[in-house]
Design a protein around this motif. Structure first.
Motif, short mmCIF file in Angstrom:
data_model
loop_
_atom_site.label_atom_id
_atom_site.label_comp_id
_atom_site.label_asym_id
_atom_site.label_seq_id
_atom_site.Cartn_x
_atom_site.Cartn_y
_atom_site.Cartn_z
N ARG A 388 0.82 -1.21 0.00
CA ARG A 388 0.00 0.00 0.00
C ARG A 388 0.85 1.27 0.00
NH1 ARG A 388 -5.32 -0.96 0.99
NH2 ARG A 388 -5.84 -3.06 1.68
N THR A 389 1.92 1.26 0.79
CA THR A 389 2.74 2.47 0.89
C THR A 389 3.29 2.92 -0.46
OG1 THR A 389 3.33 1.97 3.18
CG2 THR A 389 4.75 3.51 2.01
N PRO A 390 3.85 2.01 -1.26
CA PRO A 390 4.34 2.45 -2.57
C PRO A 390 3.24 3.02 -3.47
CG PRO A 390 5.32 0.34 -2.00
CD PRO A 390 4.25 0.60 -0.99
N VAL A 391 1.98 2.67 -3.18
CA VAL A 391 0.89 3.24 -3.97
C VAL A 391 0.86 4.74 -3.81
CG1 VAL A 391 -1.61 3.42 -4.17
CG2 VAL A 391 -0.55 1.19 -3.92
N TRP A 392 1.00 5.19 -2.58
CA TRP A 392 0.87 6.63 -2.32
C TRP A 392 2.08 7.39 -2.85
CZ3 TRP A 392 -3.81 7.92 -1.41
CH2 TRP A 392 -4.66 7.02 -0.77
N CYS A 429 11.66 8.01 -5.78
CA CYS A 429 12.79 7.41 -5.07
C CYS A 429 12.99 8.07 -3.71
CB CYS A 429 14.04 7.55 -5.92
SG CYS A 429 15.53 6.85 -5.20
N LEU A 430 12.95 9.38 -3.65
CA LEU A 430 13.15 10.11 -2.40
C LEU A 430 12.04 9.80 -1.40
CD1 LEU A 430 14.30 13.58 -3.81
CD2 LEU A 430 15.70 11.91 -2.59
N LEU A 431 10.81 9.72 -1.88
CA LEU A 431 9.69 9.44 -0.99
C LEU A 431 9.79 8.03 -0.40
CD1 LEU A 431 6.74 11.03 -3.01
CD2 LEU A 431 7.75 11.90 -0.90
N LEU A 432 10.13 7.06 -1.23
CA LEU A 432 10.27 5.68 -0.76
C LEU A 432 11.35 5.57 0.32
CD1 LEU A 432 10.02 3.72 -4.12
CD2 LEU A 432 8.38 3.61 -2.24
N TYR A 433 12.50 6.21 0.07
CA TYR A 433 13.56 6.12 1.06
C TYR A 433 13.17 6.80 2.37
CZ TYR A 433 17.64 6.90 3.82
OH TYR A 433 18.48 6.94 4.89
N ALA A 434 12.53 7.96 2.27
CA ALA A 434 12.14 8.70 3.48
C ALA A 434 11.24 7.84 4.38
CB ALA A 434 11.43 9.99 3.10
N ILE A 435 10.32 7.10 3.77
CA ILE A 435 9.41 6.26 4.56
C ILE A 435 10.14 5.06 5.14
CG2 ILE A 435 7.34 4.83 4.43
CD1 ILE A 435 6.34 6.76 2.23
N LEU A 436 11.00 4.42 4.35
CA LEU A 436 11.79 3.30 4.87
C LEU A 436 12.66 3.74 6.04
CD1 LEU A 436 12.97 1.56 1.56
CD2 LEU A 436 11.48 0.56 3.29
N HIS A 437 13.26 4.91 5.91
CA HIS A 437 14.11 5.43 6.98
C HIS A 437 13.30 5.72 8.24
CE1 HIS A 437 17.58 7.68 8.61
NE2 HIS A 437 16.66 8.46 9.16
N ARG A 438 12.16 6.34 8.07
CA ARG A 438 11.33 6.69 9.22
C ARG A 438 10.85 5.46 9.97
NH1 ARG A 438 5.80 10.40 8.98
NH2 ARG A 438 5.40 10.41 11.24
N ARG A 439 10.56 4.38 9.25
CA ARG A 439 10.10 3.14 9.89
C ARG A 439 11.24 2.29 10.41
NH1 ARG A 439 5.33 1.14 5.65
NH2 ARG A 439 4.01 2.99 5.87
N GLY A 440 12.48 2.68 10.14
CA GLY A 440 13.62 1.92 10.61
C GLY A 440 13.89 0.66 9.82
N TRP A 441 13.34 0.57 8.59
CA TRP A 441 13.52 -0.62 7.76
C TRP A 441 14.79 -0.55 6.93
CZ3 TRP A 441 7.78 -1.09 5.70
CH2 TRP A 441 6.97 -1.53 6.76
#
Length: 535
Positions: A388-392, A429-441
Motif C-alpha cells: 500500500r505504501t508504494p501506492v501513495w 525514489c526520495l519518498l520511498l527512502y524517506a518512509i523506509l528510513h522513518r520506519r527503521g527498515w
C-alpha cells in the motif's frame, strides 16, 4: 546464495537480451525510420509490453514470490507451495483470458484515449488499432511466463527467467527481416509493421514453451485445476491491486508519456521509444537484476527476524546500483550524440532524427540512478507484504509527472516530456527512502555515503575525459562502419579506464567486490564472507 552471484547471473543474461533488443531497434530504425508505420507499431507494442511490466513482472511478481517462497520454506514445504501455485494458476488463466478478450474488443477506444491525434493522419489510427489487436495476446502468454519465472526465482533459479527475453528479441528480429523481405526496397511500410506485430505474439508462444520446459526440468509440478478462490488466492489478489500501481510507476509513466508523445509531431513516439532503449540498457541489466535477486532473499531475512541481515542486503544492493548506474548515466549523457549517430542513423532514420533522439537520451538518463534505486527500495515494502505504501508515493510522483508535462511539453516538446519522467522517478525514489528510513527498515549509513561520494568523484573524472575527447572524433560517428566502431570503442575504453583508475584510487570500489562481479573465486576470508555473502 551470494547476492552478487545472483545479480551476475540475472544481469549477464539480461545484458544479452538487451544487446539483442538494441540490435532489434537499430534494424527497426533503419527499416521503418520515424514515420507513420513506425509510430503505429510502437504504440501497438507499448500496450502489451507495458501491461506486462506493470502486472505480470511488476505487481504479480512482487506479491506472488514472497507468498510462494513462504509456503515453500514453511511447514507445508513442497506440497503447500505446489497447491498454492496450482490455485493461483487456475484463477490467473481465466483473468488473463477475460482481460485480453475485453481489451481486444474495446481496442479502438484504448487507442483513442492514448493517441486521439492519430486520427488526423489518414490510416494511422486504423493501423494502430489493427496492430494493437494482433500484439495484445502477448500479454496473456508472457504473464504465464512471469508466473513460471517467479516459481523458479523463489528456488534461486534465476537463469531461465532472465534468458526468456532473449527469445522475444530474436523472434522480433526475425519479424523485421521477414517484413523487410516481403516489402521490398520501395514497398509499403505497413507490411513490415504487420510482420512485427505477428512476431510479438509468436514470441509469447516461444517464451512460454521454453519456461514450461525449464520448470519441468527443475522438478516443479504444476496442475491446471478448476478455479477456486482460496484464502491464499484472495490474499494474493488483495496484494496485487495496490502493487499494480506501487511497483509500476515507471510503467504507468510510460502510458502518460505515450499519451503526450502522440500529441506531438509524427515520429515523436518512435524517437522516445528508441531513446529509451539506450536508457533501458543499464536500467534493465542492473535494475532488473538487483530487484529480482533481492526480493526472495529479503523476504527470507525478514520472515526469519534477521533485521540486520536485511539492512546489510539492501545496503550492498544500493552500493552496487550506484557503482554501476552513476558512470553509466554520465557516459550516456555525454556521449548521446555519438551513440545515436553511430548506432541508429542510416536508411530511413535521418541525421535530424538522431540529433533529436540524442537530446531525449540526455533528459532520460538524468533519472537513471533513481529508476534503478526504486527497484531496490520497493522490495523493502513488498518483502513485508506492504504493497500500500508504494501506492501513495507512486501516486504523488505520477501526479507530479502529469502536471510537469502539461507545462513543459508545450515549450520543450518531446525532450521536456523525457525530462519530466526523470524528475518524477527521482521524486518517487526520495519518498520511498524517506518512509523506509522513518520506519527503521532501511537507513543510509555514513560508510555508504562515503562510497557514493567516491563514486561521484570517479564519475566526474570520467565525464571530463569524455567531454574532452568527444569533439576530436565528431566526423567519425557518421562515417563508415569501421570508423563508427573504432570511435565508439575509444570512447568506451577511455571511459572505463578513467573511471576504473579513479575509482580504485579513491576507494570507490575494492578488489573483492570486483572479483565477485567478474565471477572470480579467490580464497575467501571471514571478512569477505561478511561483506559478500548473504545467506
Amino acid at each position: 546464495m551470494s547476492l552478487l552471484k545472483n545479480v551476475g547471473t540475472i544481469g549477464g543474461l539480461t545484458a544479452i537480451s538487451r544487446l539483442f533488443g538494441f540490435a532489434r531497434d537499430m534494424m527497426l530504425a533503419r527499416v521503418l525510420g520515424a514515420g507513420l508505420a513506425a509510430d503505429a507499431f510502437q504504440l501497438a507494442f507499448t500496450l502489451p509490453n507495458t501491461f506486462r511490466r506493470l502486472f505480470a513482472e511488476g505487481a504479480f511478481s512482487v506479491a506472488f514470490v514472497p507468498m510462494y517462497s513462504r509456503a515453500l520454506h514453511g511447514e507445508g514445504g513442497e506440497a503447500a507451495a505446489e497447491k498454492f501455485a496450482a490455485d493461483v494458476l487456475a484463477v490467473f488463466i481465466w483473468v488473463l483470458l477475460a482481460f485480453s478478450a475485453l481489451a481486444m474488443v474495446i481496442m479502438p477506444g484504448i487507442v483513442w484515449v492514448l493517441a486521439k491525434e492519430y486520427q488526423s493522419v489518414p490510416g494511422k489510427f486504423e493501423l494502430s488499432v489493427m496492430l494493437s489487436r494482433v500484439t495484445f495476446p502477448y500479454l496473456g502468454l508472457v504473464s504465464l511466463v512471469a508466473m513460471l519465472s517467479g516459481l523458479l526465482n523463489a528456488r534461486s533459479r534465476f537463469a531461465p527467467g532472465a534468458f526468456a527475453p532473449v527469445l522475444l528479441n530474436l523472434t522480433l528480429i526475425t519479424g523485421i527481416l521477414t517484413g523487410a523481405w516481403l516489402r521490398g526496397p520501395q514497398g509499403d511500410d505497413t507490411i513490415v509493421a504487420t510482420a512485427l506485430a505477428v512476431s510479438v505474439s509468436l514470441a509469447g508462444v516461444v517464451q512460454l514453451a521454453y519456461m514450461a520446459r525449464a520448470t519441468r526440468k527443475a522438478g516443479v509440478k504444476l496442475k491446471v485445476t478448476l478455479p477456486k478462490l482460496t484464502p491464499e488466492v484472495k490474499r494474493l489478489g488483495a496484494l496485487i491491486l495496490p502493487a499494480t500501481f506501487g511497483a509500476g510507476i515507471y510503467q504507468v509513466s510510460q502510458f502518460v508519456d505515450t499519451f503526450f508523445a502522440t500529441q506531438l509531431p509524427q515520429g515523436s513516439l518512435t524517437l522516445l521509444k528508441l531513446a529509451d532503449r539506450l536508457n533501458q540498457m543499464p536500467l534493465g541489466i542492473v535494475g532488473i537484476a538487483l530487484g529480482t535477486a533481492i526480493l526472495p532473499m529479503l523476504s527470507r531475512h525478514i520472515h526469519s527476524g534477521e533485521a540486520a541481515e536485511a539492512q546489510k542486503l539492501q545496503t550492498q544492493a544500493f552500493e552496487m546500483a550506484t557503482l554501476l548506474t552513476l558512470p553509466a548515466a554520465a557516459a550516456l549523457a555525454v556521449c548521446a550524440p555519438a551513440f545515436t549517430a553511430a548506432f541508429f542513423v542510416g536508411g530511413k532514420f535521418t541525421a535530424g532524427d538522431g540529433a533529436i533522439m540524442a537530446q531525449i537520451v540526455v533528459a532520460l538518463v538524468a533519472g537513471l540512478p533513481a529508476y534503478v534505486i526504486v527497484k531496490i527500495l520497493n522490495p523493502g515494502f513488498f518483502a513485508r507484504e506492504d504493497t500500500r505504501t508504494p501506492v501513495w508515493t507512486a501516486l504523488v510522483a505520477l501526479v507530479f509527472n502529469v502536471v510537469l508535462n502539461v507545462f513543459v511539453v508545450r515549450s520543450y516538446g518531446i525532450v521536456g516530456l523525457a525530462a519530466a519522467t526523470a524528475c518524477s522517478a527521482s521524486l518517487n525514489c526520495l519518498l520511498l527512502y524517506a518512509i523506509l528510513h522513518r520506519r527503521g527498515w532501511f537507513r543510509f549509513t555514513l560508510p555508504l555515503a562515503s562510497k557514493i561520494a567516491r563514486q561521484l568523484v570517479a564519475t566526474a573524472a570520467m565525464a571530463g575525459a569524455l567531454i574532452w575527447v568527444m569533439p576530436l572524433m565528431a566526423t567519425r560517428y557518421h562515417a563508415g562502419v569501421i570508423d563508427r566502431i573504432w570511435s565508439l570503442s575509444v570512447l568506451v575504453g577511455l571511459g572505463l579506464a578513467v573511471f576504473g583508475v579513479v575509482a580504485f584510487a579513491t576507494g570507490a570500489v575494492d578488489k573483492r567486490v570486483l572479483g565477485q562481479l567478474r565471477r572470480r573465486r579467490p580464497k575467501r576470508t571471514a571478512e569477505d564472507d561478511e561483506i559478500l555473502e548473504v545467506q
